[in-house]
Design a protein around this motif. Structure first.
Motif, short mmCIF file in Angstrom:
data_model
loop_
_atom_site.label_atom_id
_atom_site.label_comp_id
_atom_site.label_asym_id
_atom_site.label_seq_id
_atom_site.Cartn_x
_atom_site.Cartn_y
_atom_site.Cartn_z
N PHE A 173 55.87 -46.57 -32.76
CA PHE A 173 56.96 -47.22 -33.49
C PHE A 173 57.67 -48.24 -32.61
O PHE A 173 57.99 -49.36 -33.05
CB PHE A 173 57.95 -46.16 -33.98
CG PHE A 173 59.10 -46.71 -34.76
CD1 PHE A 173 58.97 -47.00 -36.11
CD2 PHE A 173 60.33 -46.95 -34.15
CE1 PHE A 173 60.04 -47.52 -36.84
CE2 PHE A 173 61.39 -47.46 -34.86
CZ PHE A 173 61.25 -47.74 -36.21
N GLU A 174 57.91 -47.89 -31.35
CA GLU A 174 58.58 -48.81 -30.44
C GLU A 174 57.70 -50.00 -30.10
O GLU A 174 58.19 -51.13 -29.95
CB GLU A 174 58.98 -48.06 -29.15
CG GLU A 174 60.12 -47.08 -29.35
CD GLU A 174 61.34 -47.75 -29.93
OE1 GLU A 174 61.78 -48.79 -29.40
OE2 GLU A 174 61.85 -47.27 -30.97
N SER A 175 56.40 -49.78 -29.97
CA SER A 175 55.49 -50.89 -29.71
C SER A 175 55.49 -51.88 -30.87
O SER A 175 55.53 -53.10 -30.67
CB SER A 175 54.07 -50.35 -29.46
OG SER A 175 53.17 -51.42 -29.23
N VAL A 176 55.44 -51.35 -32.09
CA VAL A 176 55.47 -52.21 -33.27
C VAL A 176 56.81 -52.95 -33.35
O VAL A 176 56.86 -54.14 -33.69
CB VAL A 176 55.22 -51.39 -34.54
CG1 VAL A 176 55.44 -52.23 -35.79
CG2 VAL A 176 53.81 -50.81 -34.54
N THR A 177 57.89 -52.26 -33.03
CA THR A 177 59.22 -52.90 -33.05
C THR A 177 59.29 -54.03 -32.04
O THR A 177 59.80 -55.12 -32.33
CB THR A 177 60.31 -51.86 -32.76
OG1 THR A 177 60.26 -50.81 -33.72
CG2 THR A 177 61.69 -52.49 -32.80
N ASP A 178 58.77 -53.78 -30.83
CA ASP A 178 58.73 -54.84 -29.81
C ASP A 178 57.95 -56.04 -30.32
O ASP A 178 58.37 -57.20 -30.16
CB ASP A 178 58.09 -54.32 -28.53
CG ASP A 178 59.03 -53.46 -27.71
OD1 ASP A 178 60.26 -53.55 -27.91
OD2 ASP A 178 58.55 -52.67 -26.88
N GLU A 179 56.79 -55.77 -30.91
CA GLU A 179 55.94 -56.86 -31.38
C GLU A 179 56.62 -57.63 -32.51
O GLU A 179 56.55 -58.86 -32.58
CB GLU A 179 54.61 -56.27 -31.85
CG GLU A 179 53.42 -57.19 -31.77
CD GLU A 179 53.28 -57.93 -30.47
OE1 GLU A 179 53.07 -59.16 -30.54
OE2 GLU A 179 53.40 -57.33 -29.39
N PHE A 180 57.32 -56.91 -33.39
CA PHE A 180 58.02 -57.56 -34.48
C PHE A 180 59.12 -58.47 -33.94
O PHE A 180 59.32 -59.59 -34.44
CB PHE A 180 58.60 -56.52 -35.43
CG PHE A 180 59.35 -57.09 -36.59
CD1 PHE A 180 58.69 -57.77 -37.60
CD2 PHE A 180 60.73 -56.95 -36.68
CE1 PHE A 180 59.38 -58.30 -38.68
CE2 PHE A 180 61.42 -57.48 -37.75
CZ PHE A 180 60.75 -58.17 -38.75
N THR A 181 59.86 -58.00 -32.95
CA THR A 181 60.92 -58.83 -32.38
C THR A 181 60.35 -60.08 -31.71
O THR A 181 60.96 -61.15 -31.76
CB THR A 181 61.77 -58.05 -31.35
OG1 THR A 181 60.93 -57.60 -30.30
CG2 THR A 181 62.44 -56.86 -32.00
N GLY A 301 50.00 -45.09 -34.33
CA GLY A 301 51.08 -44.12 -34.43
C GLY A 301 50.92 -43.14 -35.58
O GLY A 301 51.55 -42.09 -35.60
N ALA A 302 50.07 -43.49 -36.55
CA ALA A 302 49.89 -42.61 -37.71
C ALA A 302 48.77 -41.60 -37.50
O ALA A 302 48.55 -40.74 -38.35
CB ALA A 302 49.59 -43.45 -38.95
N ILE A 303 48.07 -41.68 -36.39
CA ILE A 303 46.93 -40.79 -36.12
C ILE A 303 47.40 -39.60 -35.29
O ILE A 303 48.13 -39.76 -34.30
CB ILE A 303 45.81 -41.54 -35.38
CG1 ILE A 303 45.25 -42.65 -36.27
CG2 ILE A 303 44.70 -40.58 -34.97
CD1 ILE A 303 44.21 -43.52 -35.59
N ALA A 304 46.98 -38.41 -35.69
CA ALA A 304 47.24 -37.21 -34.89
C ALA A 304 46.11 -37.08 -33.87
O ALA A 304 45.05 -36.52 -34.14
CB ALA A 304 47.29 -35.98 -35.80
N TRP A 305 46.32 -37.62 -32.69
CA TRP A 305 45.27 -37.70 -31.68
C TRP A 305 44.94 -36.34 -31.10
O TRP A 305 45.83 -35.54 -30.80
CB TRP A 305 45.69 -38.65 -30.55
CG TRP A 305 45.82 -40.07 -30.98
CD1 TRP A 305 46.96 -40.72 -31.32
CD2 TRP A 305 44.75 -41.01 -31.13
NE1 TRP A 305 46.70 -42.01 -31.67
CE2 TRP A 305 45.34 -42.23 -31.56
CE3 TRP A 305 43.38 -40.95 -30.94
CZ2 TRP A 305 44.59 -43.37 -31.79
CZ3 TRP A 305 42.63 -42.10 -31.17
CH2 TRP A 305 43.23 -43.28 -31.59
N LYS A 306 43.65 -36.08 -30.92
CA LYS A 306 43.17 -34.87 -30.26
C LYS A 306 42.68 -35.16 -28.84
O LYS A 306 42.47 -34.25 -28.05
CB LYS A 306 42.03 -34.24 -31.06
CG LYS A 306 42.39 -33.90 -32.51
CD LYS A 306 43.50 -32.87 -32.59
CE LYS A 306 43.79 -32.50 -34.05
NZ LYS A 306 44.94 -31.56 -34.15
N ILE A 307 42.48 -36.44 -28.54
CA ILE A 307 41.97 -36.86 -27.23
C ILE A 307 43.14 -36.99 -26.27
O ILE A 307 44.21 -37.48 -26.63
CB ILE A 307 41.22 -38.20 -27.34
CG1 ILE A 307 40.12 -38.10 -28.39
CG2 ILE A 307 40.63 -38.60 -26.00
CD1 ILE A 307 39.46 -39.43 -28.68
#
Length: 445
Positions: A173-181, A301-307
């Motif tokens: 979410f923060e990465s997307v927010t940074d990119e949006f700004t 961010g929407a993926i529940a990562w197992k790796i």
């Protein structure tokens, strides 16, 4: 009944603030943005945090447009802007360290005042036709005092979500927010400088920094507990510099490589579109690159990562280095747009996973500092890349600047592979409570 143990140096009982999260840190639902944004107290720092970080994306382009207008030189404008970026990269980590020790509010209040004053001084000097050296002089405090709101927001998420699987979603979410700004900020600043007045962008940046920074600083309840001057009833926390954590040093190199992509793309795309007689395509191509970054961040961010995040970072960064290595060979607009899109898609997972690793390898008392080191590394890598790519474009063939993203990412990938063991979180004993009203954790062998 005994109470659960808490981590020293942070507010009480944060993991269960996140809906769907059990006390043991596991989740009974797939972590998602809706779940993240329902975290108690999140909106109290998200809204003012967004307002306070937006000016950061306006600063560079506002300086370039103002100084170019008053001096008539893009070279001077770029150099003054680069001075601001380098100053920010060098001083930001120390601001993060002070925020960890004395609290974010204690750093933000003087910081936004100094930054706004320095930005207005730079504006006045440029408009008055002052000697060029005075512009560089004003650029240093302007950059050095730039409020690091993004890292501070990330640190607040760490407090609210400690032990929760939603930390990965928060990083995305923060990465997307940074990119949006960074998509919205330059457009806003350009519109102000070209449609209102060449100084309007920098003046607005200073005003937004002051208002947004003060509003964000007012949210005292969500900031991490300072490690210095802990009061009675709190365990004393020894502050350890984030640079002493080996994994942080590896991540700094990693983020320098990411900064080389941003800087190299900016210069090289502008040079390429000008060389083919279509300068208007520059915004389209860079927008495609940014769109890939944003979309990838949303999906990540929407993926529940197992790796494990260490493996994800290595795999994702390998993909970034491979795609960035093909940019210099692109011979058509469509091919360059496609490769730029792929590079953007590969950047977001690397950024998100790097920030996620900070939560596992850095003590809570040093995380704001660690985040600012990474943010500063991107800014420094970008500043160096802009300079090197510009020289390559001037001295060699059109598109030679695309060698910078390739070189930066390949070198960073090599360092990461050699030192990948340093990205593994340190092992620790199980923590149990000692009894009623005791909040000092005890490691059990």
């Amino acid at each position: 009944m005994p109470q659960k143990a808490t981590v020293p140096g942070t507010p009480d009982a944060r993991p269960d603030d996140a809906p769907g999260t059990r006390p043991d840190g596991t989740s009974d639902a797939r972590p998602g943005y809706g779940q993240l944004l329902r975290t108690r107290g999140a909106w109290t720092f998200l809204l003012p945090g967004f307002a306070a970080r937006q000016p950061f994306a306006m600063l560079t382009i506002s300086i370039v447009l103002l100084v170019q207008h008053t001096s008539g030189s893009y070279g001077t404008a770029g150099a003054v802007s680069a001075t601001t970026g380098v100053s920010m990269a060098l001083f930001a980590p120390y601001g993060g360290k002070l925020a960890d020790r004395f609290g974010q509010r204690a750093v933000l209040l003087p910081g936004v005042l100094v930054h706004s004053a320095a930005g207005l001084a730079l504006t006045a000097l440029a408009l008055s036709g002052a000697p060029t050296w005075t512009l560089f002089l004003a650029a240093v405090p302007t950059g050095a005092s730039t409020p690091q709101v993004g890292p501070m927001v990330r640190a607040r998420w760490g407090v609210r979500l400690q032990g929760s699987p939603l930390m990965q979603t928060a990083a995305a979410f923060e990465s997307v927010t940074d990119e949006f700004t960074f998509v919205l900020g330059p457009l806003f600043a350009t519109a102000l400088c070209t449609g209102v007045n060449p100084a309007a962008g920098l003046i607005t940046e200073a005003a937004l920094t002051l208002v947004g920074g003060l509003l964000f600083a007012a949210q005292k309840g969500t900031q991490p507990t300072p490690t210095a001057g802990s009061g009675a009833g709190h365990a004393r926390v020894e502050h350890v510099s984030a640079l002493r954590v080996p994994g942080v040093r590896v991540l700094i190199v990693t983020f320098l490589g990411i900064g080389s992509v941003f800087g190299g793309m900016q210069v090289s795309l502008a040079a390429y579109t000008e060389a083919i007689g279509e300068p208007g395509l520059n915004g389209v191509l860079y927008g495609t690159f940014a769109a890939g970054n944003m979309l990838s961040g949303i999906v990540c961010g929407a993926i529940a990562w197992k790796i494990a995040p260490q493996r994800r970072l290595l795999v994702g960064y390998t993909a970034l280095a491979l795609t960035a290595s093909g940019l210099w060979a692109a011979q058509s607009v469509l091919l360059l747009a496609g490769l730029g899109l792929l590079v953007g898609v590969c950047i977001a997972p690397a950024l998100i996973t790097g920030y996620t690793l900070v939560e596992t390898i850095v003590p809570a008392s040093s995380r704001t500092e660690a985040f600012t080191w990474l943010t500063g590394a991107v800014a420094l890598g970008q500043a160096v890349a802009v300079t090197v790519a510009g020289q390559l474009e001037d001295r060699f063939w059109d598109g030679a600047g695309f060698l910078v993203p390739m070189g930066g990412t390949v070198l960073a990938l090599a360092v990461m592979y050699l030192l990948r063991s340093r990205l593994v979180p340190p092992s620790s004993g199980r923590t149990v409570a000692r009894g009623v009203d005791h909040r000092v954790p005890v490691a059990v062998d």
